[in-house]
Write an enzyme that holds these catalytic residues in place. Sequence first.
Site, PDB file in Angstrom:
ATOM      1  N   HIS A   7      -7.404   0.907  -6.383  1.00  0.00           N
ATOM      2  CA  HIS A   7      -7.632   0.092  -5.177  1.00  0.00           C
ATOM      3  C   HIS A   7      -8.353  -1.182  -5.622  1.00  0.00           C
ATOM      4  O   HIS A   7      -9.529  -1.392  -5.318  1.00  0.00           O
ATOM      5  CB  HIS A   7      -8.457   0.896  -4.168  1.00  0.00           C
ATOM      6  N   ASP A  31     -17.090   7.469  -1.618  1.00  0.00           N
ATOM      7  CA  ASP A  31     -15.837   7.377  -0.857  1.00  0.00           C
ATOM      8  C   ASP A  31     -15.560   8.773  -0.302  1.00  0.00           C
ATOM      9  O   ASP A  31     -16.188   9.754  -0.710  1.00  0.00           O
ATOM     10  CB  ASP A  31     -14.709   6.906  -1.798  1.00  0.00           C
ATOM     11  N   CYS A  77     -16.320   1.927   0.761  1.00  0.00           N
ATOM     12  CA  CYS A  77     -15.143   1.107   1.116  1.00  0.00           C
ATOM     13  C   CYS A  77     -14.712   1.299   2.559  1.00  0.00           C
ATOM     14  O   CYS A  77     -13.997   0.471   3.094  1.00  0.00           O
ATOM     15  CB  CYS A  77     -14.001   1.391   0.153  1.00  0.00           C
ATOM     16  N   ARG A  83     -13.669  -8.297   2.019  1.00  0.00           N
ATOM     17  CA  ARG A  83     -12.234  -8.093   1.737  1.00  0.00           C
ATOM     18  C   ARG A  83     -11.469  -9.367   2.082  1.00  0.00           C
ATOM     19  O   ARG A  83     -10.571  -9.793   1.363  1.00  0.00           O
ATOM     20  CB  ARG A  83     -11.673  -6.928   2.571  1.00  0.00           C
ATOM     21  N   GLN A 119     -10.170  -3.794  -3.137  1.00  0.00           N
ATOM     22  CA  GLN A 119     -11.435  -3.284  -2.602  1.00  0.00           C
ATOM     23  C   GLN A 119     -12.556  -3.445  -3.618  1.00  0.00           C
ATOM     24  O   GLN A 119     -13.647  -3.913  -3.284  1.00  0.00           O
ATOM     25  CB  GLN A 119     -11.277  -1.803  -2.233  1.00  0.00           C
ATOM     26  N   ARG A 144       0.882  -1.180   0.000  1.00  0.00           N
ATOM     27  CA  ARG A 144       0.000   0.000   0.000  1.00  0.00           C
ATOM     28  C   ARG A 144       0.912   1.221   0.000  1.00  0.00           C
ATOM     29  O   ARG A 144       1.746   1.380   0.895  1.00  0.00           O
ATOM     30  CB  ARG A 144      -0.906   0.007   1.228  1.00  0.00           C
TER      31      ARG A 144
HETATM   32  N1   CP Z   1     -11.196   0.219   2.589  1.00  0.00           N
HETATM   33  C1   CP Z   1      -9.902   0.129   2.997  1.00  0.00           C
HETATM   34  O1   CP Z   1      -8.972  -0.160   2.233  1.00  0.00           O
HETATM   35  O2   CP Z   1      -9.744   0.354   4.332  1.00  0.00           O
HETATM   36  P1   CP Z   1      -8.379   0.539   5.124  1.00  0.00           P
HETATM   37  O3   CP Z   1      -7.779   1.845   4.688  1.00  0.00           O
HETATM   38  O4   CP Z   1      -8.786   0.527   6.558  1.00  0.00           O
HETATM   39  O5   CP Z   1      -7.447  -0.597   4.783  1.00  0.00           O
HETATM   40  N1  NVA Z   2      -9.814   6.786  -1.524  1.00  0.00           N
HETATM   41  C1  NVA Z   2      -9.459   6.405  -0.179  1.00  0.00           C
HETATM   42  C2  NVA Z   2      -9.736   4.954   0.041  1.00  0.00           C
HETATM   43  C3  NVA Z   2      -9.419   4.473   1.434  1.00  0.00           C
HETATM   44  C4  NVA Z   2      -9.640   3.013   1.602  1.00  0.00           C
HETATM   45  C5  NVA Z   2      -7.994   6.733   0.068  1.00  0.00           C
HETATM   46  O1  NVA Z   2      -7.190   6.516  -0.844  1.00  0.00           O
HETATM   47  O2  NVA Z   2      -7.672   7.202   1.145  1.00  0.00           O
END
Ligand code: CP
Ligand code: NVA
Length: 302
Positions: free
Chosen positions: A130, A221, A261, A289, A133, A103
């Site tokens: 992502h 989101d 998400c 997930r 997700q 990530r």
């Molecule tokens: N939706 C998601 O990826 O959540 P986190 O940022 O908690 O991993």
């Molecule tokens: N768009 C958000 C998703 C978090 C799971 C981010 O990137 O922070």
Amino acid sequence: MKRDFISIADWPTDELDKIFALAAELKEKQKRGETRPYLGGKTLAMIFEKSSTRTRISFEVGMVQLGGYPLFLDSRSTQLGRGEPIEDTARVMSRYVDGIMIRTFAHENVTEMARWASVPVINGLSDLLHPCQVMADLFTVLEHKKSFRDLTFCWIGDGNNMANSWINAAAAFGFELRLATPKGYEPDAAVLEPARARGARVLLTNDPLEAAHQAHVLNTDVWASMGQEEEQLKRQKAFAGFQINSDTLRVADPECVVLHCLPAHRGEEITAEVLEGPHSLIFDEAENRLHVQKAIMVTLMG
Ligand code: CP
Ligand code: NVA
């Protein structure tokens, strides 16, 4: 040859369908308390350059349930945080572990990791995409609607990593996707144009109610993603009205489902009433997930 899971766009639709089928099987087995060490003795390194609740826990627990070992690596406490190049990190890690989940911020960090690693690399979120997700989201819709055929999906909010992955999903599965974003916050053209060339039916609008009209799946989101914290105030102004609320539900299909998400900002992109209401699948979505990522890991590392 090793395979990576970096973008939904990299995978043929029939193989994505196989991941859903395996996820359903693994979910059912786990509910029955049946375990099988599909990844017995294997190790997944998980690199986090951003915060996480769901991604970290679901990959970590998923790996344990599959008989493997997850290794949580906070970029700040590894040499990555001190500037060791990805190309070196990827080659060294490939000598120790059987898979890498990352990530990060720049999407190129994921593609570089995949380029240099000789083990599968999974995108656990980049600024661009992502995919894990959206795979869990699609699986959740399948559980409730049985097929994507004839469904209209609606996205209200930022044209961000989630929206971009939804565009790739629209190309893969052929459903209609309508995205309502404020002007200047459209999804990435580098994702949208190739997806359209592959036949994706994507409508862009600045009107949330136009996007939601008779839609079967409503999705949103946060207005400011991780890394955009300093834009929070500017975005609060720009995104006013880009919310899933009771007015959105009134124009959507009466049997519509609502996805998010998480984490959510109640009162910004979604009201508490809708998040907690009868159309919301948000907590099933979060659970999925786990099941979908287990299927992705077994597919890549099994
Ligand atoms: N939706 C998601 O990826 O959540 P986190 O940022 O908690 O991993
Ligand atoms: N768009 C958000 C998703 C978090 C799971 C981010 O990137 O922070």
